[in-house]
Write a protein that holds these residues in place. Structure first.
Motif, mmCIF file in Angstrom:
data_model
loop_
_atom_site.group_PDB
_atom_site.id
_atom_site.type_symbol
_atom_site.label_atom_id
_atom_site.label_comp_id
_atom_site.label_asym_id
_atom_site.label_seq_id
_atom_site.Cartn_x
_atom_site.Cartn_y
_atom_site.Cartn_z
ATOM 1 N N THR A 1 0.833 -1.212 0.000
ATOM 2 C CA THR A 1 0.000 0.000 0.000
ATOM 3 C C THR A 1 0.862 1.255 0.000
ATOM 4 O O THR A 1 0.572 2.233 -0.716
ATOM 5 C CB THR A 1 -0.919 -0.009 1.229
ATOM 6 O OG1 THR A 1 -1.670 -1.221 1.262
ATOM 7 C CG2 THR A 1 -1.880 1.167 1.194
ATOM 8 N N VAL A 2 1.905 1.247 0.836
ATOM 9 C CA VAL A 2 2.812 2.396 0.875
ATOM 10 C C VAL A 2 3.450 2.603 -0.493
ATOM 11 O O VAL A 2 3.571 3.741 -0.991
ATOM 12 C CB VAL A 2 3.864 2.199 1.985
ATOM 13 C CG1 VAL A 2 4.938 3.281 1.899
ATOM 14 C CG2 VAL A 2 3.205 2.215 3.353
ATOM 15 N N MET A 3 3.870 1.492 -1.103
ATOM 16 C CA MET A 3 4.489 1.596 -2.429
ATOM 17 C C MET A 3 3.479 2.129 -3.459
ATOM 18 O O MET A 3 3.812 2.988 -4.296
ATOM 19 C CB MET A 3 5.007 0.227 -2.859
ATOM 20 C CG MET A 3 5.726 0.245 -4.217
ATOM 21 S SD MET A 3 6.215 -1.395 -4.747
ATOM 22 C CE MET A 3 4.611 -2.136 -5.000
ATOM 23 N N LEU A 4 2.247 1.649 -3.377
ATOM 24 C CA LEU A 4 1.222 2.139 -4.302
ATOM 25 C C LEU A 4 0.974 3.630 -4.099
ATOM 26 O O LEU A 4 0.787 4.388 -5.072
ATOM 27 C CB LEU A 4 -0.073 1.353 -4.105
ATOM 28 C CG LEU A 4 -0.053 -0.108 -4.562
ATOM 29 C CD1 LEU A 4 -1.365 -0.800 -4.205
ATOM 30 C CD2 LEU A 4 0.192 -0.192 -6.066
ATOM 31 N N HIS A 5 0.948 4.029 -2.834
ATOM 32 C CA HIS A 5 0.729 5.458 -2.586
ATOM 33 C C HIS A 5 1.886 6.289 -3.140
ATOM 34 O O HIS A 5 1.679 7.364 -3.701
ATOM 35 C CB HIS A 5 0.576 5.711 -1.085
ATOM 36 C CG HIS A 5 0.491 7.167 -0.743
ATOM 37 N ND1 HIS A 5 1.581 7.892 -0.289
ATOM 38 C CD2 HIS A 5 -0.548 8.047 -0.830
ATOM 39 C CE1 HIS A 5 1.221 9.136 -0.084
ATOM 40 N NE2 HIS A 5 -0.074 9.276 -0.407
ATOM 41 N N ARG A 6 3.108 5.781 -2.969
ATOM 42 C CA ARG A 6 4.261 6.519 -3.497
ATOM 43 C C ARG A 6 4.200 6.597 -5.027
ATOM 44 O O ARG A 6 4.523 7.642 -5.624
ATOM 45 C CB ARG A 6 5.548 5.840 -3.043
ATOM 46 C CG ARG A 6 5.841 6.035 -1.550
ATOM 47 C CD ARG A 6 7.069 5.262 -1.126
ATOM 48 N NE ARG A 6 7.339 5.451 0.301
ATOM 49 C CZ ARG A 6 8.291 4.796 0.953
ATOM 50 N NH1 ARG A 6 9.044 3.906 0.310
ATOM 51 N NH2 ARG A 6 8.473 5.023 2.236
ATOM 52 N N ARG A 7 3.772 5.508 -5.642
ATOM 53 C CA ARG A 7 3.656 5.542 -7.104
ATOM 54 C C ARG A 7 2.561 6.512 -7.531
ATOM 55 O O ARG A 7 2.716 7.253 -8.528
ATOM 56 C CB ARG A 7 3.356 4.139 -7.636
ATOM 57 C CG ARG A 7 4.546 3.201 -7.534
ATOM 58 C CD ARG A 7 4.234 1.867 -8.184
ATOM 59 N NE ARG A 7 5.403 0.994 -8.175
ATOM 60 C CZ ARG A 7 5.437 -0.218 -8.709
ATOM 61 N NH1 ARG A 7 4.342 -0.709 -9.291
ATOM 62 N NH2 ARG A 7 6.531 -0.946 -8.667
ATOM 63 N N TRP A 8 1.461 6.448 -6.764
ATOM 64 C CA TRP A 8 0.393 7.401 -7.084
ATOM 65 C C TRP A 8 0.859 8.831 -6.883
ATOM 66 O O TRP A 8 0.572 9.721 -7.691
ATOM 67 C CB TRP A 8 -0.817 7.111 -6.187
ATOM 68 C CG TRP A 8 -1.930 8.099 -6.374
ATOM 69 C CD1 TRP A 8 -2.882 8.077 -7.320
ATOM 70 C CD2 TRP A 8 -2.169 9.275 -5.575
ATOM 71 N NE1 TRP A 8 -3.737 9.156 -7.204
ATOM 72 C CE2 TRP A 8 -3.316 9.904 -6.124
ATOM 73 C CE3 TRP A 8 -1.546 9.847 -4.479
ATOM 74 C CZ2 TRP A 8 -3.832 11.086 -5.580
ATOM 75 C CZ3 TRP A 8 -2.063 11.017 -3.941
ATOM 76 C CH2 TRP A 8 -3.183 11.627 -4.489
ATOM 77 N N TRP A 9 1.554 9.043 -5.762
ATOM 78 C CA TRP A 9 2.111 10.379 -5.499
ATOM 79 C C TRP A 9 3.058 10.801 -6.644
ATOM 80 O O TRP A 9 3.006 11.935 -7.118
ATOM 81 C CB TRP A 9 2.843 10.353 -4.154
ATOM 82 C CG TRP A 9 3.602 11.621 -3.877
ATOM 83 C CD1 TRP A 9 3.124 12.771 -3.364
ATOM 84 C CD2 TRP A 9 4.999 11.837 -4.115
ATOM 85 N NE1 TRP A 9 4.111 13.712 -3.251
ATOM 86 C CE2 TRP A 9 5.280 13.160 -3.708
ATOM 87 C CE3 TRP A 9 6.038 11.042 -4.627
ATOM 88 C CZ2 TRP A 9 6.562 13.703 -3.805
ATOM 89 C CZ3 TRP A 9 7.303 11.584 -4.718
ATOM 90 C CH2 TRP A 9 7.560 12.899 -4.319
ATOM 91 N N ALA A 10 3.921 9.853 -7.053
ATOM 92 C CA ALA A 10 4.846 10.157 -8.153
ATOM 93 C C ALA A 10 4.071 10.457 -9.439
ATOM 94 O O ALA A 10 4.427 11.360 -10.215
ATOM 95 C CB ALA A 10 5.802 8.986 -8.354
ATOM 96 N N ARG A 11 3.026 9.689 -9.642
ATOM 97 C CA ARG A 11 2.210 9.929 -10.838
ATOM 98 C C ARG A 11 1.592 11.311 -10.810
ATOM 99 O O ARG A 11 1.556 12.005 -11.843
ATOM 100 C CB ARG A 11 1.119 8.850 -10.927
ATOM 101 C CG ARG A 11 0.176 9.019 -12.106
ATOM 102 C CD ARG A 11 0.891 8.921 -13.413
ATOM 103 N NE ARG A 11 -0.006 9.096 -14.541
ATOM 104 C CZ ARG A 11 0.385 9.296 -15.791
ATOM 105 N NH1 ARG A 11 1.687 9.370 -16.086
ATOM 106 N NH2 ARG A 11 -0.502 9.421 -16.764
ATOM 107 N N GLN A 12 1.103 11.703 -9.626
ATOM 108 C CA GLN A 12 0.514 13.022 -9.521
ATOM 109 C C GLN A 12 1.557 14.106 -9.772
ATOM 110 O O GLN A 12 1.272 15.126 -10.397
ATOM 111 C CB GLN A 12 -0.109 13.212 -8.125
ATOM 112 C CG GLN A 12 -1.264 12.268 -7.820
ATOM 113 C CD GLN A 12 -2.377 12.396 -8.825
ATOM 114 O OE1 GLN A 12 -2.671 11.468 -9.570
ATOM 115 N NE2 GLN A 12 -3.001 13.558 -8.888
ATOM 116 N N ILE A 13 2.771 13.870 -9.277
ATOM 117 C CA ILE A 13 3.838 14.846 -9.506
ATOM 118 C C ILE A 13 4.214 14.882 -10.989
ATOM 119 O O ILE A 13 4.391 15.954 -11.598
ATOM 120 C CB ILE A 13 5.052 14.518 -8.633
ATOM 121 C CG1 ILE A 13 4.689 14.612 -7.141
ATOM 122 C CG2 ILE A 13 6.228 15.442 -8.945
ATOM 123 C CD1 ILE A 13 4.254 15.974 -6.691
ATOM 124 N N VAL A 14 4.322 13.684 -11.561
ATOM 125 C CA VAL A 14 4.737 13.594 -12.979
ATOM 126 C C VAL A 14 3.691 14.210 -13.891
ATOM 127 O O VAL A 14 4.021 14.804 -14.933
ATOM 128 C CB VAL A 14 5.005 12.120 -13.348
ATOM 129 C CG1 VAL A 14 5.153 11.958 -14.846
ATOM 130 C CG2 VAL A 14 6.229 11.609 -12.618
#
Length: 843
Positions: free
Chosen positions: A640-653
């Motif tokens: 879940t933490v990894m998914l959130h980080r990817r989502w966060w990265a996606r939002q940044i990207v």
């Protein structure tokens, strides 16, 4: 248990068991009855036994001991009662000298009579055993010394003032008071006047002897009470300590018949008559009454009931003891002859009383107790004197005023002055009768087991057996009647319910529970199955078994079945325990499951609560702290933490312009390859990539490089420049030259800047297998090829930023390109001072 002298017709030795079997009793005795109980017997025998004409260690007192046992069968204490000590009975040389005594019993008045006979006992070892027993029981050294001082006082022959002073020293009293007590008697008149009356020589000797006997009796009584205070059960609480079982052991003298029987034999034989009456009551009469009560066919067996003898001795106002007491209370000079005349008058019609005069002595015969027993005469000489308490009050006050605390404790009645003593003390016979009546009442409430002692001969020999003597004792004790009752009766009887409870497992119709109308029918089924119909009788409430053999057969069958039943019960019980344990485990797991589900849901609820508004937050929840997950969700939490980080990265990207995406991908690739290995790799600056074409970085040569790169693009048909920069090349001969480096998506070019970026060397990009850099701030780069023709170069900074690091940009561009377009393994090396770390990137 010591034997007695004379014609002793069996000692009435009781082992009284209250809810404890004889086997358990004997086993407990083996377990060291806490040493004190055993050692007390040694001390009591030392002071209560005596050497007689026919016995070296004859009991001259009766003893009844209650032994308390806890629920484990271990002895916890006890209590001792003593009866009728014969006071006319009787240490190292240094001790004897300290008491001014001699090591010769013939020297002293009270022991010289027995000094002539040879004893089989070792007095020295016996004395050591008594001393050891006193210490084990708990007597202090001062108390033991006081005991020896009292014994020395009794033995001293009073001749002269020096001996009186010695007695005073031994008893811790005033010499003048001792003199006065021995020579005078203090009496009170009716008007309250106190006078002193001098003794005659006969009165003085009588007073001395009475004092010596009383002193020994008080000493023995104090020893018994001292032992009782040590062995008694203290602070007993049934709730805390469990069941308290008592076993009573009675060790008492048997019948005595001498050539000259006196008051002591009269009391002893009266005691045995009372015990014999109890024996008749419990064994002979009750046994036969039980058969009649249960409706068992029975032919009554006649036996002599000695109740008439007991009444002759103890009946109120008519018995011998009452006549003796009346004579002792009569004012005036009453002699033994007058007392005998009174007995003749009152008891002349009694069938078991006779009197006659032999020479100068008068005799009564009052214990013609059984038809088979010979007449037992008693000499009345001395009856009244022995029955009275003729100890003068002066001696009691003398001992009470002693400085010795032991002596003072023995004489509590000495605190009364002569005017306060108004009541005559009870006579010896009355005191003995009361104690015997109390003893019989105590025995009657127990379940008795008799141990009858028969004296086989008068020679103290273990191998001689006098048939006539033994037959006489057996008949005199009523054992023949007992045997007849037992032989004609039944060896075993038990209530139907208890018999069924014990033996129901031996019959298939009664195990585990019978379905018959009554317990009697169930018992009959057990008897019939084992074939004992002819050996039993059925009473109203009990089953009677005639021979022990039938009972032994049942016991053997029961003993055979008990292990099987125990195994079966163990199996059932273990199964019950296992099922209960299984139910508990299921309940535990159910609770654990519910709790885990609750923890999982609670974790989800908490994550949902914390990250509910994450889309509207400036950092998209990066600053939020994740709740601690339960153990079951540890892996899920990581995902879940990894998914959130990817989502966060996606939002940044998503917010990055498309023109910057190439740089972002390159930095991500460089970070993956260099993060943690190289401190500064240019992540914080903008990456230009094509520095040779940048007019700000290379203002003089950028135009010519742009022209050459277009020509190469048209010629080699590459689509993208990955990286270009000035560099210094180092060859194998350690010579360095300035060169231009151009990396495209197809080739790597080595250019000569001074000759209009002439291509010196062109290598396909896919021929390179890896790139190596150092961990420092230098710009050293090594490009590895499959042909092992590696290129070593150092990137040079341009004018755009003299201190910028371009190694990270080069690595990021290459790794990103291979990651997106090449399908082979590309090795990346980081040089350390002594080691090389290789990173493998799956392309």
């Amino acid at each position: 248990m010591a034997e007695l002298e004379g014609l002793e017709f069996g000692k009435s030795d009781f082992v009284l068991l209250d809810e404890v079997t004889m086997e358990q009793f004997m086993e407990n005795l083996k377990l060291s009855v806490k040493n004190v109980l055993l050692k007390s017997n040694c001390v009591l025998e030392a002071f209560g036994n005596a050497k007689t004409n026919r016995n070296d260690n004859s009991s001259r007192f009766g003893k009844y001991m209650d032994i308390n046992f806890n629920f484990n069968g271990d002895p916890t204490g006890g209590h001792i009662n003593n009866y009728l000590l014969e006071k006319s009975q009787w240490c190292s040389d240094e001790m004897l000298q300290s008491f001014h005594l001699q090591n010769d019993p013939a020297v002293y008045v009270y022991t010289k009579e027995g000094a002539e006979t040879v004893t089989s006992n070792n007095d020295r070892s016996s004395h050591k055993a008594v001393l050891s027993a006193l210490e084990v029981i708990g007597f202090s050294k001062e108390e033991i010394t006081s005991v020896y001082q009292i014994l020395a006082t009794i033995l001293v022959n009073i001749v002269g003032q020096e001996v009186v002073n010695h007695i005073s020293e031994l008893t811790a009293t005033d010499p003048e008071s001792v003199n006065k007590s021995l020579l005078y008697r203090t009496v009170a008149t009716g008007g309250g006047e106190v006078i002193e009356k001098g003794h005659t020589e006969q009165d003085a000797c009588f007073g001395r002897d009475a004092f010596a006997k009383a002193l020994y009796e008080r000493l023995f009584g104090w020893i018994v009470s001292r032992i009782n205070s040590i062995i008694e059960v203290k602070d007993y609480d049934p709730v805390l300590h469990g069941k308290n079982t008592v076993i009573g052991v009675l060790d008492i003298y048997g019948f005595e018949i001498f050539d000259n029987n006196s008051f002591e034999q009269f009391c002893i034989n009266y005691c045995n008559e009372k015990l014999q009456q109890l024996f008749i009551e419990l064994i002979l009469r009750q046994e036969q009454d039980e058969y009649q009560r249960e409706g068992i066919t029975w032919q009554h067996i006649e036996y002599f009931n000695n109740q008439i003898i007991v009444d002759l001795v103890e009946q109120a106002h008519k018995g011998i003891i009452s006549i003796l007491d009346e004579a002792c209370l009569t004012v005036g000079k009453v002699t033994d002859t007058v007392c005998l005349d009174s007995m003749d008058t009152k008891l002349a019609q009694h069938p078991h009383y006779t009197s006659r005069k032999v020479r100068t002595n008068y005799y009564i015969s009052s214990c013609d107790m059984r038809p088979l027993a010979s007449s037992q005469p008693y000499s009345v000489e001395g009856f009244l004197d022995k029955n009275k308490d003729l100890l003068f009050q002066d001696f009691k006050r003398l001992m009470y005023n002693s400085a010795n605390p032991v002596l003072k404790e023995m004489w509590p009645d000495g605190h009364l002055s002569i005017t306060e003593v108004t009541k005559r003390p009870l006579t010896a016979a009355t005191l003995f009768k009361n104690s015997i009546v109390a003893l019989v009442d105590k025995l009657a409430c127990k379940e008795p087991y008799y141990v009858r002692c028969i004296k086989p001969n008068e020679m103290k020999s273990p191998v001689l057996f006098d048939d006539a003597r033994c037959q006489h004792q057996v008949a005199y004790l009523g054992l023949l009647e007992n045997v007849r009752v037992r032989r004609a009766g039944f060896a075993y009887r038990q209530l139907y319910a208890r018999f069924l409870q014990r033996y129901k497992m031996t019959c298939e119709y009664t195990w585990p529970n019978h379905l018959m109308a009554s317990d009697r029918e169930a018992v009959e089924a057990i008897v019939i199955q084992h074939g004992f119909q002819d050996d039993v009788a059925y009473g109203q409430t009990k089953l009677f078994v005639r021979t022990p053999r039938s009972l032994f057969t049942l016991e053997q069958e029961r003993n055979h079945l008990i292990p099987i039943l125990v195994t079966f019960l163990q199996k059932v019980w273990r199964g019950t325990l296992a099922r209960a344990r299984c139910r508990r485990m299921r309940a535990i797991y159910a609770i654990m499951g519910c709790y885990k589900r609750y923890k999982v849901k609670a974790h989800f609820w908490e994550v949902e609560r914390r990250f509910a508004n994450v889309r509207t937050m400036a950092d998209y929840g990066k600053s939020l702290e994740w709740p601690t997950p339960p153990a079951a969700l540890s892996q899920f939490h990581s995902i879940t933490v990894m998914l959130h980080r990817r989502w966060w990265a996606r939002q940044i990207v998503k917010n990055i312009p498309p023109s910057d995406m190439l740089e972002v991908r390159a930095k991500v690739a460089a970070m993956t390859a260099l993060s943690g290995e190289r401190k500064d790799w240019g992540v914080s600056r903008a990456w230009e990539r094509d520095y040779l074409a940048n007019a700000r970085d290379c203002p003089q040569t950028s135009a010519s490089f742009i022209r050459i790169s277009k020509e190469l693009k048209n010629k080699d048909e590459y689509s993208q420049v990955l990286f270009s920069s000035f560099c210094r090349k180092v060859n194998r001969f350690n010579k360095s030259t300035d060169r231009g480096l151009l990396i495209t998506d197809k080739y790597i070019y080595k250019l000569e800047p001074k000759k209009q970026y002439k291509v010196l060397k062109k290598l396909p990009l896919d021929s390179f297998t890896g790139v190596s850099v150092t961990t420092g701030v230098d710009q050293m780069v090594a490009l590895h090829t499959s042909s092992q023709d590696d290129v070593l170069l150092c990137l040079q900074r341009g004018e755009l930023c003299p201190n910028q690091d371009r190694v990270g940009e080069l690595v990021g561009a290459i790794v990103d390109h291979f990651t997106r377009s090449v399908t082979e393994i590309f090795f990346f090396f980081v040089f350390y001072p002594a080691l090389i770390y290789t990173y493998v990137v799956s392309l």
